[in-house]
Scaffold this active site. Structure first.
Site, PDB file in Angstrom:
ATOM      1  N   ASP A  27       0.969  -1.150   0.152  1.00 31.42           N
ATOM      2  CA  ASP A  27       0.008  -0.060  -0.002  1.00 31.42           C
ATOM      3  C   ASP A  27       0.902   1.171   0.040  1.00 31.42           C
ATOM      4  OD1 ASP A  27      -1.823   1.753   0.222  1.00 31.42           O
ATOM      5  OD2 ASP A  27      -2.486   1.371   2.320  1.00 31.42           O
TER       6      ASP A  27
ATOM      7  N   LYS B  97       1.708   7.754   0.646  1.00 35.73           N
ATOM      8  CA  LYS B  97       2.198   8.111   2.114  1.00 35.73           C
ATOM      9  C   LYS B  97       3.401   8.644   2.107  1.00 35.73           C
ATOM     10  CE  LYS B  97      -0.275   3.773   3.379  1.00 35.73           C
ATOM     11  NZ  LYS B  97      -0.832   4.473   4.463  1.00 35.73           N
TER      12      LYS B  97
ATOM     13  N   ASP C 116       0.048  -5.066   4.711  1.00 37.28           N
ATOM     14  CA  ASP C 116      -1.173  -4.747   4.265  1.00 37.28           C
ATOM     15  C   ASP C 116      -2.008  -5.804   3.651  1.00 37.28           C
ATOM     16  OD1 ASP C 116      -2.995  -2.764   4.967  1.00 37.28           O
ATOM     17  OD2 ASP C 116      -2.753  -1.695   2.864  1.00 37.28           O
TER      18      ASP C 116
ATOM     19  N   ARG D 143     -10.924  -0.665   1.958  1.00 38.99           N
ATOM     20  CA  ARG D 143     -12.511  -0.485   1.999  1.00 38.99           C
ATOM     21  C   ARG D 143     -12.914  -0.678   0.599  1.00 38.99           C
ATOM     22  NH1 ARG D 143     -12.633   5.149   5.056  1.00 38.99           N
ATOM     23  NH2 ARG D 143     -10.832   4.142   5.920  1.00 38.99           N
TER      24      ARG D 143
ATOM     25  N   GLU E 270      -7.952   2.392   0.246  1.00 33.84           N
ATOM     26  CA  GLU E 270      -8.129   1.621  -0.666  1.00 33.84           C
ATOM     27  C   GLU E 270      -8.598   0.305  -0.107  1.00 33.84           C
ATOM     28  OE1 GLU E 270      -5.143   2.065   0.710  1.00 33.84           O
ATOM     29  OE2 GLU E 270      -4.963  -0.245   1.281  1.00 33.84           O
TER      30      GLU E 270
END
Ligand code: BES
Ligand code: MN
Ligand code: ZN
Length: 491
Positions: free
Chosen positions: A264, A271, A283, A346, A344
């Site tokens: 991620d 990030k 992740d 969800r 992302e």
């Protein structure tokens, strides 16, 4: 490690290392302990007084016994207060023993711990503590030598014949260790393709069926949310559906859906510094635990049908990446304004949940390293639990208690859904910072109709920076044991 139980008592056992658990309080050397002390020429009493050993949970002491006596090393571990004894006490004691025995370079070990519940539960919990604390992931070191000696044989004293309880614990731990290894492996090793290969291995080894939905099939099912996340990656997405079916008519049909982002980056809402981007190989912790649970359940063979679902992809950046502000349509027709590409998980779970519900299962559990907000709320050791169904929540808490894994109930506060209202689509994927783990859960709820559903945010407990209970530093394999207990409770 060869673990066996035996009726041999503490007093008659001879060999390399003897490990004893003692409850908290001034240790009274009487009865069996006095006999053992005599047999060891008084060393037990000396060790207790010299180390001021008081049996506090987590404390330990060890010594070498001189001469050519019947036992060469002695290990003591504290068990804490007798009134608080539970299976987790045994796991923690066994973990402490395994670590000390390794340090002491013991190869043959005997363990004497009190019975909690019954002898088979006791043997199972001790086996779990030993195997989980003993596991070190050296795959990425050029020298594979583990610290300390390799524990070859362990005898569990005074527990009679417990071969099946030990075998069951070994099967469960094989699932926990699979999950740990998947999470520990970096994103250049574990990709959606290797997640698929792992599912294939489980399917072929234990006779489960596996359907891998490739991108085109996901497209024809309308999985726009999952595919929106997958778009930027050079690695094709793999939507994994692994199915365990018992021989006869199943007593229940269950689904487990795990967030499987093998990396991620945040996407275009990338990030930044200090965000922990370099840890985002973890992740896929939800998917790893889903596959770990599949591996264990396939060996335990309950009369329950279980669907294991991992929508696997990466959240990357490229010219094909979804843009902040894009509107995606999920497979239930709902539209989502992506106001933050870093929310992302969800999106991938939305299509995972819709898919699970179409299978007409009796209950759906999803698990995800979903939000930093959940870590802020509950810390590293406790996962958040949300559910639309009280009895499902109670079942899961019961399973967790047995496993010694911790979940705290969190609210599905409908009013907070206002934070996800979009002027242009059915919802946004991100709400305000306060209550961020709750709005994430409310987002997921939009993709479930009637099926009892439960969501676990495991962002804290999937990883540990240091040795912690039965875990060593690195991936913990959380919450494979809870999932397995939950499925087995439906048996
Ligand atoms: N994978 C992260 C959540 C996470 C954080 C997992 C820390 C493990 C440790 C998730 O995809 C994420 O980025 N969440 C954002 C959501 C925000 C953009 C609404 C977060 O928690 O900051
Ligand atoms: Mn993210
Ligand atoms: Zn994520």
């Amino acid at each position: 490690m060869d673990i066996r139980s035996t009726d041999t008592s503490l007093l008659t056992w001879t060999g390399d290392t003897l490990a004893l658990g003692l409850p908290e309080g001034a240790v009274e050397i009487a009865g069996e302990l006095a006999e053992l002390n005599d047999k060891l020429g008084g060393t037990l009493g000396e060790l207790i007084s010299e180390t001021e050993f008081e049996g506090k949970l987590g404390s330990s002491a060890a010594t070498r016994l001189g001469g050519g006596g019947p036992i060469r090393k002695l290990i003591l571990v504290g068990l804490g207060k007798t009134a608080d004894f539970d299976l987790q006490t045994l796991r923690l004691a066994a973990a402490a023993i395994a670590r000390l025995a390794k340090q002491q370079k013991s190869q043959a070990l005997a363990i004497s711990l009190p019975v909690v519940g019954d002898q088979s539960a006791t043997a199972g919990a001790i086996t779990e503590g030993l195997l989980l604390a003993n596991h070190q992931d050296t795959r990425f070191k050029s020298t594979k030598e583990e610290k300390g000696a390799k524990l070859e044989t362990v005898e569990l004293l005074g527990l009679g014949e417990q071969a099946s309880a030990i075998a069951k614990a070994e099967q469960i731990c094989s699932g926990v260790i699979l999950a740990r290894e998947l999470v520990n492996a970096p994103a250049n090793t574990v990709t959606p393709l290797t997640m698929a290969e792992t599912a294939e291995q489980i399917a072929s080894e234990y006779g489960l069926s596996l359907k891998i939905l490739e991108q085109e099939e996901c497209e024809s099912l309308g999985m726009g949310a999952f595919l929106g996340v997958a778009k930027a990656s050079d690695i094709p997405p793999k939507f994994l559906h692994l199915i365990y079916k018992p021989q006869g008519t199943p007593k229940r049909k269950l689904a487990i859906v795990g967030k499987s982002l093998t990396f991620d980056s945040g996407g275009l809402n990338i990030k930044g510094a200090g965000s922990g981007i370099e840890t985002m190989k973890m992740d896929m912790g939800g998917g790893a635990a889903t596959l770990g649970a599949a591996k264990a359940i396939a060996q335990l063979r309950p009369e329950v049908e279980v669907h294991f679902i991992c929508p696997a992809t990466e959240n990357m950046i490229s010219g094909r990446a979804m843009h902040p502000g894009d509107i995606l349509t999920a497979s239930n027709g709902k539209t989502i304004e992506v106001n933050n590409t870093d929310a992302e998980g969800r999106l991938t779970l939305a299509d995972g949940l819709v898919f699970a519900e179409k299978l007409e299962v009796d209950a759906i559990v999803d698990l995800a390293t979903l939000t930093g907000a959940c870590v802020v709320a509950l810390g590293d050791d406790i996962a958040g639990l949300w559910s639309s169904d009280e009895s499902l929540a109670a079942q899961l808490q019961e399973a967790a208690k047995l496993a010694g894994e911790k979940f705290w109930p969190m609210p599905l506060e409908e009013k907070y859904f206002e934070g996800l209202k979009s002027p242009i689509a059915d919802m946004k994927n991100t709400g305000p910072r306060p209550g961020g783990s709750i709005t994430a859960a409310l987002f997921l709820k939009q993709f479930i109709n009637n099926t009892p559903w439960l969501h676990l945010d495991i962002a804290g407990p999937v990883w540990s920076d240091k040795e912690n209970g039965v875990n060593n530093s690195g991936a913990t394999g959380f919450p494979v044991r809870t999932l397995v207990n939950w499925v087995m409770a439906n048996n």
